[in-house]
Write an enzyme that holds these catalytic residues in place. Structure first.
Site, PDB file in Angstrom:
ATOM      1  N   ASP A 171      -8.638  -5.425  -5.799  1.00  0.00           N
ATOM      2  CA  ASP A 171      -8.532  -4.417  -5.009  1.00  0.00           C
ATOM      3  C   ASP A 171      -8.507  -3.132  -5.704  1.00  0.00           C
ATOM      4  OD1 ASP A 171      -7.002  -2.667  -3.252  1.00  0.00           O
ATOM      5  OD2 ASP A 171      -5.129  -3.210  -3.751  1.00  0.00           O
ATOM      6  N   HIS A 209      -5.816  -6.577  -1.719  1.00  0.00           N
ATOM      7  CA  HIS A 209      -4.811  -5.624  -1.242  1.00  0.00           C
ATOM      8  C   HIS A 209      -3.669  -6.194  -0.570  1.00  0.00           C
ATOM      9  CE1 HIS A 209      -3.728  -1.527  -1.070  1.00  0.00           C
ATOM     10  NE2 HIS A 209      -3.729  -1.320   0.440  1.00  0.00           N
ATOM     11  N   SER A 254       0.745  -1.262   0.000  1.00  0.00           N
ATOM     12  CA  SER A 254      -0.143  -0.157  -0.030  1.00  0.00           C
ATOM     13  C   SER A 254       0.756   1.250   0.004  1.00  0.00           C
ATOM     14  CB  SER A 254      -0.954  -0.181   1.127  1.00  0.00           C
ATOM     15  OG  SER A 254      -1.975   0.786   1.104  1.00  0.00           O
TER      16      SER A 254
END
Lengths: 502, 502
Positions: free
Chosen positions: A437, A462, A186
């Site tokens: 995601d 994710h 991320s």
């Protein structure tokens, strides 16, 4: 026990959607319930005790890029070390997780991949906490007090922290020639990729999982994030998508009723009467967005405990309810899966966070450099919204007294031509993304060169590749991780080959 | 008219040798006479009127790397534009000089190479002034007041200034796709190379002339700079080298005489009686070091008006004097060439600078990040000196209230393995060096890859390739510039080829 509306610290997403997709006039009232950062840290502190790490604190410099008298102030940056697999003399590398916006323990717990592969590589594991998160507070309890303290929170300072800490660590453990590979998921993946770009003399490669480095300025279409969330639900069931899409109007209609708040409170089984219908809206919204993000192929507990492929499970709930039931009640039932998969909740707390300071780090970052404009298109399952930079900036100015710098990230790290630049001048990077995601839409989705590789899985979510392996992992996930291991091995082989030659 | 002891703003060198080679106990008394920065700026302001440039001022942000309330303060950064050769629609590139430690006009005047090649390339010329130099003062007359203002002066902020300014300029003149090549000499060459490393998305290539990027930590041997100066003199004449080497002891002996100061004043034809024998020492020292640096093959006026190959001329003076004359008087006669080649000086001012503030930029930079330790070995023609980081740091702390960060440059831009890193991960850089220039010893002196090219000339001096062509230029210099033009042309061809393909 009552479930709070956001019991994870996954601020990265939370704030983006709050700030950027909901109409600016509503942002203010929406912030507070979501600021559950402190409570999530408490949860993480419990996790810490189980962690196979030694905790260290590094005397880090406050400001790497000025030499004002106060720039050299030292704060203590937390980092975790696991050396149980390390074989330094046998050429073991150093695997460093470049911490993102939260307690480093939480990221360590949720990056089992690094543990799983450490024995194969004889690697030293290091997880470094991002400044202004977890225990790494430059001004202690006053760190979030105002722009005068928060002003030191940004990605360039974080990268410099990592550079200084890694150099010092390698010197201290007499392993200057051990190769370093950085990992991040991320925002942490963005940091890993940027670190490789800016500090190629420190890291020989970067594994950036679900890193939306193209989500700035107008590089990625602004509606793509929410379109992607909607796509997940649409793929699971067209009816499911349509029910959710229609539920917002029913909620809006209720909000005009005289007893609307009472009706909504009842429908949503709230522990206390609601103060705003928007709370219900956010509660639903958050459940759908997060569930799309963590639409993992196995049962998992990243944000919340959830079954395998939770989007499909939500849609099964919606599709299974009687035709006559309202769309809103169906949306509520689906969202309840997110908040109450364990079936332990008797009622839900839709309002009221536990962050006494009312501020936290990502919120600040989104208001300064991490400006990722988002809208909801007519095709999404969310109410359409536009984006006004002006109103966004005004809001940030009002809250923190600073102006955002919306073009800074693309100036500092590369903008529209970033992929061409990476292709020509970058090397040794893995960009992994799962198309479930919604953040994948701002990621690098194709190979840019022989050594800048995109690993894209259609059913991935994710940074699913960073999770610990389980016996239920599907083949595509096993394969993806195998590819990552092979690529990292290549980097190391090449590094040692070069080292011998020079 | 009386010649001052340092009428050029070539602070880069001045301060390094003052801070780092002379014993720390002496640094304090030595600083002031050399701080002639303001007077040299006045000289430059006259040059400005002749320049074929339009002067612009860019509203630049004070601090790119924090978001404190005062970080967004705007100051006006000067830059010069010449568009007389530019053919934007015909694919003309943008050639940007990344200004170093002085008035940008002075660098523009002394970088005729960019003018000479602009017509061939149809290039736009842009010279950007470095923050805290010339007119680009973030706090006006208070800019050098203390660490609270000077703290914003460093190389990373300067690079970010260039990135922001170039991006904005390209947008304003609607030439986003025009390729940018950065040029710089000396510290400006370091900035050009680092800019290419850190901002490859903004500059497609860098021409770094006489850029000692390896002069940090212990990468380059500490005695190499003064050994190289000495080598120049030794090559011109062994006797010359020995005379200068022996002159310091004679000066030291005089300093113990009762009338030593009077004798030295007389010998050095000073306009006023000297306060310290060290002034004479510095005066000589400076003449020899600068003359080695600008040992150009043609008559030139960079630091001072000088004949072609001035080191040889100095040595001819020494060798031509009667055997019985003292070494010190011979050294004085040689140094007079540097201060009085035009034969207009009746006496010399060895003491007293005209910088009313007593502070200037490079001095600060050398005390913070630009820490380049130097010593004088027994083999050099200078008195041997050692280096004590501790004393150096104490002195900086005393003067500015800040601690140097001696390992920061190598952490931020690469250290011991920088050449390997450039080889693998860098591209499109020219490192040009002339071996007459003592700074060459900290430069990149061999090709690192097909696109990181070292152009080394045995008879070249400090960024001689950047000077305007003259009819007396030797073949090796003509050839060097031709190679540079051909390499830049390759970069541009490749850029346009890539652009077509994408």
């Amino acid at each position: 026990m009552a479930a709070s509306s956001s019991s994870s610290s996954y601020i990265f997403l939370i704030l983006l959607f709050v700030i950027l997709c909901v109409e600016p006039s509503q942002t203010k009232s929406i912030y507070l319930p979501r600021n559950n950062f402190q409570s999530s840290l408490l949860v993480n502190k419990h996790e810490k005790t189980k962690m196979p790490f030694k905790v260290h604190y590094f005397p880090q410099i406050l400001d790497h890029f000025t030499f004002l008298p106060k720039s050299s102030k030292v704060f203590y940056q937390k980092y975790l070390i696991n050396d149980q697999y390390w074989n330094k003399d046998g050429g073991g590398p150093i695997f460093v997780y470049t911490g993102n916006e939260g307690n480093i323990d939480w990221f360590a717990v949720n990056t089992g991949f690094m543990f799983d592969i450490a024995p194969k590589f004889n690697a030293l594991l290091v997880f470094i906490e991002h400044r202004f998160y977890g225990d790494s507070m430059p001004f202690g309890n006053n760190s979030y007090k105002s722009a005068k303290t928060l002003g030191y929170l940004n990605s360039q300072q974080a990268l410099a922290d990592y550079a200084v800490l890694i150099r010092s660590l390698k010197q201290n453990i007499s392993s200057e020639s051990s190769p370093v590979v950085v990992f991040g998921g991320s925002y942490g993946g963005m940091l890993a990729a940027w670190f490789r770009l800016k500090y190629p003399h420190i890291a020989i490669g970067a594994v950036a999982s679900s890193a939306p480095i193209l989500h700035f300025d107008k590089i990625t279409p602004r509606s793509s994030f929410y379109d992607a969330v909607s796509q997940d639900f649409k793929e699971a069931s067209l009816n499911c998508y349509e029910v959710i899409k229609g539920s917002w109007a029913e909620l809006d209609a209720l909000s005009t009723h005289e007893d609307g708040l009472i009706e909504v409170s009842k429908l949503f089984r709230t522990c206390k009467g609601l103060h705003s219908v928007y709370s219900a809206r956010d509660w639903l919204w958050e459940a759908f967005v997060y569930t799309a993000m963590v639409n993992y192929p196995t049962e998992a507990n990243f944000m919340m405990p959830l079954p395998a492929y939770p989007v499909e499970e939500m849609c099964k709930i919606i599709d299974g309810l009687p035709k006559g039931a309202s769309r809103l009640s169906k949306a509520f039932a689906a969202a309840s899966l997110y908040y109450n998969y364990t079936q332990t909740e008797k009622c839900f707390n839709l309002e009221g966070g536990t962050d006494a300071h009312g501020l936290h780090g990502w919120d600040w970052q989104a208001c300064t450099e991490m400006v990722m404009p988002m809208t909801c298109s007519n095709e999404s399952m969310f109410p359409p919204t536009s984006y006004s930079y002006k109103e966004f900036a005004q809001d940030c100015k009002k809250r923190y007294g600073v102006e955002p710098r919306p073009h800074w990230i693309t100036t500092e790290y590369g903008g529209y031509r970033i992929e061409q630049v990476l292709k020509k001048f970058g090397s040794n990077m893995i960009f992994s993304n799962g198309m479930q995601d919604p953040w994948s839409r701002g990621g690098v989705l194709k190979n840019l060169s022989a050594s800048i590789v995109a690993l894209v899985t259609q059913k991935g979510a994710h940074h699913v590749d960073f999770r610990s392996e389980t016996k239920n992992d599907p083949d595509w996930l096993i394969m993806q991780r195998k590819q990552e291991v092979a690529i990292i091995q290549n980097w190391l082989d090449e590094y040692y080959k070069d080292l011998k030659q020079n």
